[in-house]
Motif scaffolding. Structure first.
Motif, short mmCIF file in Angstrom:
data_model
loop_
_atom_site.label_atom_id
_atom_site.label_comp_id
_atom_site.label_asym_id
_atom_site.label_seq_id
_atom_site.Cartn_x
_atom_site.Cartn_y
_atom_site.Cartn_z
N VAL A 19 0.84 -1.19 0.00
CA VAL A 19 0.00 0.00 0.00
C VAL A 19 0.89 1.25 0.00
O VAL A 19 1.87 1.32 0.74
CB VAL A 19 -0.94 0.02 1.23
CG1 VAL A 19 -1.71 1.34 1.30
CG2 VAL A 19 -1.92 -1.16 1.17
N VAL A 20 0.54 2.19 -0.86
CA VAL A 20 1.26 3.48 -0.90
C VAL A 20 0.25 4.60 -0.66
O VAL A 20 -0.85 4.58 -1.22
CB VAL A 20 1.97 3.67 -2.26
CG1 VAL A 20 2.54 5.10 -2.37
CG2 VAL A 20 3.08 2.65 -2.43
N VAL A 21 0.63 5.54 0.17
CA VAL A 21 -0.21 6.70 0.46
C VAL A 21 0.57 7.97 0.13
O VAL A 21 1.72 8.12 0.56
CB VAL A 21 -0.63 6.74 1.95
CG1 VAL A 21 -1.50 7.97 2.22
CG2 VAL A 21 -1.38 5.47 2.34
N LEU A 22 -0.03 8.84 -0.64
CA LEU A 22 0.56 10.15 -0.95
C LEU A 22 -0.23 11.22 -0.21
O LEU A 22 -1.46 11.27 -0.33
CB LEU A 22 0.48 10.40 -2.46
CG LEU A 22 0.87 11.80 -2.96
CD1 LEU A 22 2.37 12.04 -2.81
CD2 LEU A 22 0.46 11.97 -4.43
N THR A 23 0.45 12.05 0.59
CA THR A 23 -0.29 13.11 1.29
C THR A 23 0.18 14.49 0.85
O THR A 23 1.30 14.67 0.38
CB THR A 23 -0.14 13.02 2.82
OG1 THR A 23 1.23 13.22 3.19
CG2 THR A 23 -0.63 11.69 3.37
N GLY A 24 -0.73 15.45 1.03
CA GLY A 24 -0.42 16.83 0.66
C GLY A 24 -1.00 17.81 1.67
O GLY A 24 -1.37 17.44 2.79
N ALA A 25 -1.11 19.05 1.23
CA ALA A 25 -1.44 20.17 2.11
C ALA A 25 -2.71 19.97 2.94
O ALA A 25 -2.81 20.49 4.05
CB ALA A 25 -1.58 21.45 1.29
N GLY A 26 -3.68 19.19 2.42
CA GLY A 26 -4.93 18.99 3.14
C GLY A 26 -4.71 18.32 4.49
O GLY A 26 -5.49 18.54 5.43
N VAL A 27 -3.67 17.50 4.60
CA VAL A 27 -3.37 16.82 5.87
C VAL A 27 -2.73 17.82 6.84
O VAL A 27 -3.07 17.86 8.02
CB VAL A 27 -2.49 15.58 5.63
CG1 VAL A 27 -2.01 14.99 6.94
CG2 VAL A 27 -3.27 14.54 4.83
N SER A 28 -1.83 18.64 6.35
CA SER A 28 -1.21 19.67 7.20
C SER A 28 -2.25 20.68 7.67
O SER A 28 -2.19 21.15 8.82
CB SER A 28 -0.12 20.42 6.43
OG SER A 28 0.95 19.55 6.14
N ALA A 29 -3.19 21.01 6.79
CA ALA A 29 -4.21 22.01 7.13
C ALA A 29 -5.01 21.57 8.35
O ALA A 29 -5.43 22.42 9.15
CB ALA A 29 -5.14 22.22 5.94
N GLU A 30 -5.20 20.28 8.52
CA GLU A 30 -5.95 19.79 9.69
C GLU A 30 -5.21 20.06 10.99
O GLU A 30 -5.81 20.03 12.06
CB GLU A 30 -6.23 18.29 9.54
CG GLU A 30 -7.21 18.00 8.42
CD GLU A 30 -7.51 16.53 8.25
OE1 GLU A 30 -8.64 16.20 7.87
OE2 GLU A 30 -6.61 15.69 8.49
N SER A 31 -3.89 20.29 10.89
CA SER A 31 -3.12 20.66 12.08
C SER A 31 -2.93 22.17 12.16
O SER A 31 -2.10 22.66 12.93
CB SER A 31 -1.76 19.95 12.07
OG SER A 31 -1.95 18.55 12.28
N GLY A 32 -3.66 22.89 11.32
CA GLY A 32 -3.62 24.35 11.38
C GLY A 32 -2.46 24.98 10.64
O GLY A 32 -2.17 26.17 10.83
N ILE A 33 -1.79 24.20 9.78
CA ILE A 33 -0.64 24.75 9.06
C ILE A 33 -1.10 25.39 7.75
O ILE A 33 -1.71 24.72 6.92
CB ILE A 33 0.42 23.65 8.82
CG1 ILE A 33 1.01 23.27 10.17
CG2 ILE A 33 1.48 24.12 7.84
CD1 ILE A 33 1.92 22.11 10.13
N PRO A 34 -0.82 26.67 7.59
CA PRO A 34 -1.24 27.33 6.36
C PRO A 34 -0.40 26.88 5.16
O PRO A 34 0.74 26.44 5.33
CB PRO A 34 -1.01 28.81 6.65
CG PRO A 34 0.02 28.85 7.72
CD PRO A 34 -0.07 27.57 8.49
#
Ligand SMILES: [Zn+2]
Length: 253
Positions: A19-34
């Motif tokens: 299994v491969v997962v690619l993450t982007g800004a949407g995951v950081s945004a949940e931690s409040g990172i602009p």
């Protein structure tokens, strides 16, 4: 209330070896990172990305670029991993061959505990020498800005990929290799618009993987993915993780 996961996806997840997962800004945004764009407020609004995040900008005005990243680093170090970050740690532990590829530079996946991790765009918590490439994991915040390399005296720069720079070749090859072997590929919280990361879901698809997008917003990938879960990563990943954790997989049955 938990989001409903298609039974075909659950079935595939439970038997997937790779299994491969690619993450982007949407995951950081949940931690409040602009995002980069969102962070350009106040004094920074006057500068465009070419003046803050390119090798040319650093050569022209190293102090300005250093200050911009010092502020971003502070912001990111103050943030905490969220439910998505922790769910990805659980997925790593429950799946035989798992790789997390992130475009985020905040280091939150690592801090949450992900270890099968490729930080494609680098990590703001590290620096490297602009001249000789030697890495630096600590420096005097009160000293010269930017600080100098302990090895050659050159200037330290954040170890992140700037506009116009290529991605680290070794990391990219590892990302392609894992993607070609994937049975399941997740694209999470990314617009999938920036190359070369954007090509990963396409490579996965071509290699026979079942491609899942997790994003509340429609992207270029939404319609070609085998499954589009139109929700935030934090609403979906913890539910998926429960299906691969051996001690709890019966719970929802
Ligand atoms: Zn050096």
């Amino acid at each position: 209330m938990d989001i409903e996961i298609p039974s075909e996806l659950i079935r595939r997840l439970q038997k997937a070896e790779h299994v491969v997962v690619l993450t982007g800004a949407g995951v950081s945004a949940e931690s409040g990172i602009p995002t980069f764009q969102e962070a350009r407020t106040g004094v920074w609004a006057a500068y465009d990305p070419a003046e803050l995040a390119t090798p040319q900008a650093f050569l022209r005005n190293p102090r300005l670029v250093w200050d911009w990243y010092a502020e971003r680093r502070q912001e990111m170090e103050a943030a905490q991993p969220g439910p998505s970050h922790y769910a990805l740690v659980d997925l790593e532990q429950g799946i035989p061959h798992f790789l997390l590829i992130t475009q985020n530079i905040d280091g939150l996946h690592w801090r949450a505990g992900s270890r099968e991790l490729l930080e494609l765009h680098g990590n703001i918590g590290r620096c490297r020498c602009f001249d000789c490439g030697t890495y630096a994991f600590g420096w005097d915040e009160e000293g010269a800005k930017p600080p100098s390399c302990a090895h050659c005296g050159g200037l330290l720069r954040p170890d992140v990929v700037w506009f116009g720079e290529g991605l680290p070749g070794q990391q990219l090859r590892a990302a392609y290799r894992a993607t070609e072997q994937a049975h399941l590929f997740f694209s999470v919280g990314t617009s999938a618009g920036v190359q070369p990361a954007a090509s990963l879901p396409l490579i996965a698809r071509r290699s026979g993987a079942y491609v899942v997008e997790i994003n509340p917003h429609e992207t270029a990938l939404s319609l070609m993915a085998d499954c589009w879960l139109r929700a935030t990563p934090g609403a979906v990943l913890p539910v998926l993780a429960r299906w691969v954790m051996p001690q709890t997989e019966e719970e929802d049955a």
